[in-house]
Write a protein that holds these residues in place. Structure first.
Motif, PDB file in Angstrom:
ATOM      1  N   PRO A 187       0.943  -1.358  -0.122  1.00  8.06           N
ATOM      2  CA  PRO A 187       0.102  -0.119   0.114  1.00  8.06           C
ATOM      3  C   PRO A 187       0.912   1.249   0.162  1.00  8.06           C
ATOM      4  N   ILE A 188       0.429   2.350  -0.580  1.00 12.22           N
ATOM      5  CA  ILE A 188       0.988   3.576  -0.827  1.00 12.22           C
ATOM      6  C   ILE A 188       0.173   4.744  -0.220  1.00 12.22           C
ATOM      7  N   PRO A 189       0.876   5.418   0.725  1.00 12.20           N
ATOM      8  CA  PRO A 189       0.159   6.526   1.556  1.00 12.20           C
ATOM      9  C   PRO A 189      -0.180   7.787   0.177  1.00 12.20           C
ATOM     10  N   THR A 190      -1.034   7.492  -0.785  1.00 11.32           N
ATOM     11  CA  THR A 190      -0.908   8.371  -1.824  1.00 11.32           C
ATOM     12  C   THR A 190      -1.403   9.749  -1.545  1.00 11.32           C
ATOM     13  N   GLU A 191      -2.009  10.144  -0.229  1.00  7.62           N
ATOM     14  CA  GLU A 191      -2.366  11.449  -0.039  1.00  7.62           C
ATOM     15  C   GLU A 191      -0.938  12.170   0.343  1.00  7.62           C
ATOM     16  N   LYS A 192       0.159  11.701   0.073  1.00  4.27           N
ATOM     17  CA  LYS A 192       1.288  12.583   0.447  1.00  4.27           C
ATOM     18  C   LYS A 192       1.839  12.690  -1.118  1.00  4.27           C
ATOM     19  N   PHE A 193       1.243  12.090  -2.032  1.00  2.00           N
ATOM     20  CA  PHE A 193       1.685  12.273  -3.635  1.00  2.00           C
ATOM     21  C   PHE A 193       0.870  13.134  -4.498  1.00  2.00           C
ATOM     22  N   SER A 194       1.417  13.743  -5.716  1.00  2.00           N
ATOM     23  CA  SER A 194       0.837  14.200  -6.809  1.00  2.00           C
ATOM     24  C   SER A 194       0.978  13.449  -7.982  1.00  2.00           C
ATOM     25  N   PHE A 195       2.093  12.626  -7.962  1.00  7.02           N
ATOM     26  CA  PHE A 195       2.411  12.015  -9.242  1.00  7.02           C
ATOM     27  C   PHE A 195       3.493  11.030  -9.214  1.00  7.02           C
ATOM     28  N   ILE A 196       2.856   9.713  -9.792  1.00  4.21           N
ATOM     29  CA  ILE A 196       3.907   8.499  -9.373  1.00  4.21           C
ATOM     30  C   ILE A 196       3.884   8.132 -10.828  1.00  4.21           C
ATOM     31  N   TYR A 197       5.100   7.587 -11.320  1.00  2.00           N
ATOM     32  CA  TYR A 197       5.213   6.698 -12.515  1.00  2.00           C
ATOM     33  C   TYR A 197       5.959   5.517 -12.367  1.00  2.00           C
ATOM     34  N   ALA A 198       5.665   4.493 -13.133  1.00  2.00           N
ATOM     35  CA  ALA A 198       6.531   3.206 -13.033  1.00  2.00           C
ATOM     36  C   ALA A 198       6.480   2.618 -14.240  1.00  2.00           C
ATOM     37  N   GLY A 199       7.800   2.061 -14.667  1.00  2.00           N
ATOM     38  CA  GLY A 199       7.843   1.216 -15.818  1.00  2.00           C
ATOM     39  C   GLY A 199       6.823   0.044 -15.264  1.00  2.00           C
ATOM     40  N   ALA A 200       6.397  -0.784 -16.045  1.00  2.00           N
ATOM     41  CA  ALA A 200       5.798  -1.888 -15.734  1.00  2.00           C
ATOM     42  C   ALA A 200       6.293  -3.356 -15.497  1.00  2.00           C
ATOM     43  N   GLN A 201       7.661  -3.150 -15.950  1.00  2.00           N
ATOM     44  CA  GLN A 201       8.258  -4.422 -16.317  1.00  2.00           C
ATOM     45  C   GLN A 201       8.880  -5.381 -14.964  1.00  2.00           C
ATOM     46  N   LYS A 202       8.272  -4.827 -13.829  1.00  2.00           N
ATOM     47  CA  LYS A 202       9.005  -5.383 -12.714  1.00  2.00           C
ATOM     48  C   LYS A 202       7.948  -6.192 -11.954  1.00  2.00           C
ATOM     49  N   ASN A 203       6.933  -5.077 -11.626  1.00  2.00           N
ATOM     50  CA  ASN A 203       5.847  -5.839 -10.611  1.00  2.00           C
ATOM     51  C   ASN A 203       4.391  -6.029 -11.330  1.00  2.00           C
ATOM     52  N   ILE A 204       4.286  -5.373 -12.502  1.00  2.00           N
ATOM     53  CA  ILE A 204       2.827  -5.336 -12.869  1.00  2.00           C
ATOM     54  C   ILE A 204       2.765  -5.816 -14.529  1.00  2.00           C
ATOM     55  N   GLY A 205       3.644  -6.154 -15.457  1.00  2.00           N
ATOM     56  CA  GLY A 205       3.495  -6.379 -16.575  1.00  2.00           C
ATOM     57  C   GLY A 205       4.923  -6.275 -17.398  1.00  2.00           C
ATOM     58  N   PRO A 206       4.677  -6.353 -18.627  1.00  2.00           N
ATOM     59  CA  PRO A 206       6.057  -6.551 -19.552  1.00  2.00           C
ATOM     60  C   PRO A 206       6.619  -5.220 -19.834  1.00  2.00           C
ATOM     61  N   GLY A 207       7.826  -5.255 -20.507  1.00  2.87           N
ATOM     62  CA  GLY A 207       8.546  -4.071 -21.038  1.00  2.87           C
ATOM     63  C   GLY A 207       7.669  -3.379 -22.070  1.00  2.87           C
ATOM     64  N   GLY A 208       7.695  -1.949 -21.935  1.00  7.14           N
ATOM     65  CA  GLY A 208       7.088  -1.460 -23.119  1.00  7.14           C
ATOM     66  C   GLY A 208       5.918  -0.555 -22.806  1.00  7.14           C
ATOM     67  N   VAL A 209       5.612  -0.859 -21.327  1.00 11.39           N
ATOM     68  CA  VAL A 209       4.509   0.196 -20.767  1.00 11.39           C
ATOM     69  C   VAL A 209       4.772   1.039 -19.658  1.00 11.39           C
ATOM     70  N   VAL A 210       4.489   2.022 -19.479  1.00  8.42           N
ATOM     71  CA  VAL A 210       4.686   2.895 -18.241  1.00  8.42           C
ATOM     72  C   VAL A 210       3.297   3.326 -17.517  1.00  8.42           C
ATOM     73  N   VAL A 211       3.095   2.862 -16.452  1.00  9.85           N
ATOM     74  CA  VAL A 211       1.897   3.339 -15.590  1.00  9.85           C
ATOM     75  C   VAL A 211       2.203   4.624 -14.831  1.00  9.85           C
ATOM     76  N   VAL A 212       1.207   5.668 -15.055  1.00 11.20           N
ATOM     77  CA  VAL A 212       1.443   7.045 -14.449  1.00 11.20           C
ATOM     78  C   VAL A 212       0.139   7.127 -13.683  1.00 11.20           C
ATOM     79  N   ILE A 213       0.253   7.445 -12.448  1.00  9.50           N
ATOM     80  CA  ILE A 213      -1.075   7.508 -11.537  1.00  9.50           C
ATOM     81  C   ILE A 213      -0.670   8.986 -10.816  1.00  9.50           C
ATOM     82  N   ALA A 214      -1.756   9.830 -11.178  1.00  8.83           N
ATOM     83  CA  ALA A 214      -1.697  11.340 -11.131  1.00  8.83           C
ATOM     84  C   ALA A 214      -2.914  11.882 -10.433  1.00  8.83           C
ATOM     85  N   ARG A 215      -2.678  13.076  -9.709  1.00 10.34           N
ATOM     86  CA  ARG A 215      -3.657  13.899  -9.505  1.00 10.34           C
ATOM     87  C   ARG A 215      -4.343  14.629 -10.569  1.00 10.34           C
TER      88      ARG A 215
END
Lengths: 361, 361
Positions: free
Chosen positions: B181-209
């Motif tokens: 879990p992440i205390p998202t209330e502290k964040f404005s913008f998160i990004y992550a290459g997917a190829q480690k925990n959540i998918g294959p290479g070639g896609v980036v997940v952005v989670i943003a306010r």
């Protein structure tokens, strides 16, 4: 449901043999004990995938060591910006031919970077043709000439390419790449989203003269600098591994078919099946593109009314012919018949069109 | 060969159930009659894939309608440039914490765009720790604070995140996204290459306010403008369709496991199996990271000699434990134990390490 004929403009059909191979080794790629989806881009198996994909594309196009093939992410739309960032040098002007809404996007992005000029536009004719070669007058201070080889939305295609002399020719060949032989001696730089003729969405293939890419703007964002990708053989960062793997399998499939001259013959003959029905019933099927500019990849046409067009799509879909609706920006109908569309799909569509004409004329 | 335990840092293992589902429907996705690899990004089936992937990630992180989730191409390395291009406003300064060679790359790209400052660096200690929160002193004119949540190469991870008050917190969570879990209330913008925990290479997940992304620099290259992607729900151009599909399946798998709190517990306990062996034989296994900064994703350690390290890798690989060589820039050994690494893999590695110690001490 069994597999259907998918006339979508892209992502689009892939060769069934390729899909079957992907499926077969999805849990264990080349006896590595892991899926290609899980494989490090630094692993020897992937090194081989990457190198063979590059070599096979070069072989198909007859390219020597002066050329490199790169596999990038971000889509062809990102190339609209990367091209001027890398090649639109101070004091020069980016010259563009505007033959589609995608060409227009390329111009718009270039204007954000530097000076750009549109030498020819068929916009007022709703982009129903590409220019004759004598309609392109290059200014002496052009940094390059940018053309869109095949216009997916409008269904037009260059069948000859301009001689630009010392001015580098750059082409977006997203929708006809590897569908036919290309006179690469005329080009300096080619890019193509893979998702039409050679792979899935998410990978762009760049085919470039090494000396054209070398020694450009060093202060660019690293990921937007072609030279970085060239120097690192597309492995500066994690590439779209799976996409490159599929592109590699498709390249091998193309070699097995006999290469690009064979594909061209096959593609022309497939498209002809459909154009022939259009030309036979000119009062009913209204071909959009001027004949000399017709694309062998995307066949665009309209019917006498929007109601008939909706009916056409509905009945075709019910008959296993999918994706025939035209692009939302232009309406009408469109049959995309890339490399992987079997001749049987075009035959079935032509037959459907003939019957639809008889029932609705 | 049967499937092995793959400790690669990324691309990395995916859940076997996910791979089996991908394999099952590879020729015919959700009864559409086509492969997901061939599917238009405008098709209803893909619309659902895209929307569900977004919704499931938001559900896992407990995010409301103030947030968006985007799926982009180009890799996390492209984000190093996109973040300052979008958020480093005139007269302000991009504040960075330097905890790895990837953090340093982020700073370098920001400096090409505007003013950047490094508030803390553990470079002189070879990046063996992340800062204590009291070591980060934010300047009042910071446009944002950028941190690297987990440092893949060095094996360190934040277990608490700074309170930055009114200054937006931006994080590269490429290698621990959705592992806890992440205390998202502290964040404005998160990004992550997917190829480690959540998918294959070639896609980036952005989670943003959404309000953080909105109304930024309108003159950016279109594809580098987050607002364009937000307004188009990641469908401005052809996205990495297949990658998003896999990310969506992994998100559903994570929900089925019980969510991020369950994953965190599981991940800590998996990593502990290996750290316990390291701590038991301190004279032999040399843990690289300071204890408080240890990553639960990437476990980095050395042996008394490079020869022993080479022997370790060779014997481990022969025993079906792959990808244990440290990053080429730092050497040593590294076990990456992301979400999809089964507990059995960690048990087997711990047992191997114990035996290797006994045979080589």
């Amino acid at each position: 449901m069994s597999r259907i004929f998918n006339f979508s403009a892209g992502p689009a059909m892939l060769p069934l043999e390729v899909l079957e191979e992907v499926q077969r080794e999805l849990l264990d790629c080349q006896k590595s004990g892991m899926s290609i989806l899980e494989m490090s881009h630094r692993a020897p198996v992937y090194d081989k995938v990457n190198a063979e994909a590059e070599a096979d594309i070069k072989e198909l196009l007859g390219l020597n060591e002066d050329w490199c093939v790169l596999f990038l992410g971000g889509g062809a739309s990102l190339q609209f910006s990367m091209v001027p960032m890398n090649f639109l040098t101070e004091g020069k002007i980016g010259a563009y031919v505007d033959t589609s809404s995608f060409s227009a996007k390329a111009v718009k992005e270039a204007e954000k970077v530097g000076a750009a000029v549109t030498l020819f536009s068929s916009k007022e004719q709703k982009y129903n043709r590409v220019p004759r070669l004598d309609e392109i007058k290059l200014p002496a201070n052009a940094a390059y000439l940018h053309i869109t080889g095949n216009n997916t939305i409008e269904g037009t295609e260059y069948h000859n390419y301009p001689d630009t002399g010392k001015i580098p020719l750059i082409a977006d060949l997203s929708s006809d790449i590897l569908s036919k032989p290309i006179p690469t001696e005329k080009f300096s730089f080619i890019y193509a989203g893979a998702q039409k003729n050679i792979g899935p969405g998410g990978v762009v293939v760049v085919i470039a003269r090494k000396d054209f890419v070398k020694g450009r703007n060093k202060n660019l964002p690293t990921m937007l600098n072609y030279e970085v990708h060239m120097d690192n053989k597309s492995l500066y960062n994690t590439p779209p591994v799976f996409g490159v793997y599929i592109v590699g399998l498709v390249a091998k499939w193309l070699k097995k078919q006999g290469g690009l001259a064979v594909m061209q013959e096959r593609n022309i003959s497939k498209a002809k099946l459909i154009y022939d029905v259009i030309d036979k019933h000119l009062d009913f099927y209204r071909g959009f593109a001027e004949k000399d500019s017709r694309s062998y990849m995307n066949i665009t046409f309209g019917l006498p009314s929007e109601e008939l067009e909706a009916k056409f799509v509905l009945e075709a879909t019910a008959g296993g012919l999918d994706g025939l609706k035209g692009h939302r920006s232009v309406g009408g109908l469109r049959a995309s018949v890339y490399n992987a569309m079997p001749r049987a799909g075009c035959e079935k569509l032509a037959e459907f069109m003939e019957n639809f004409y008889l029932a609705n004329r």
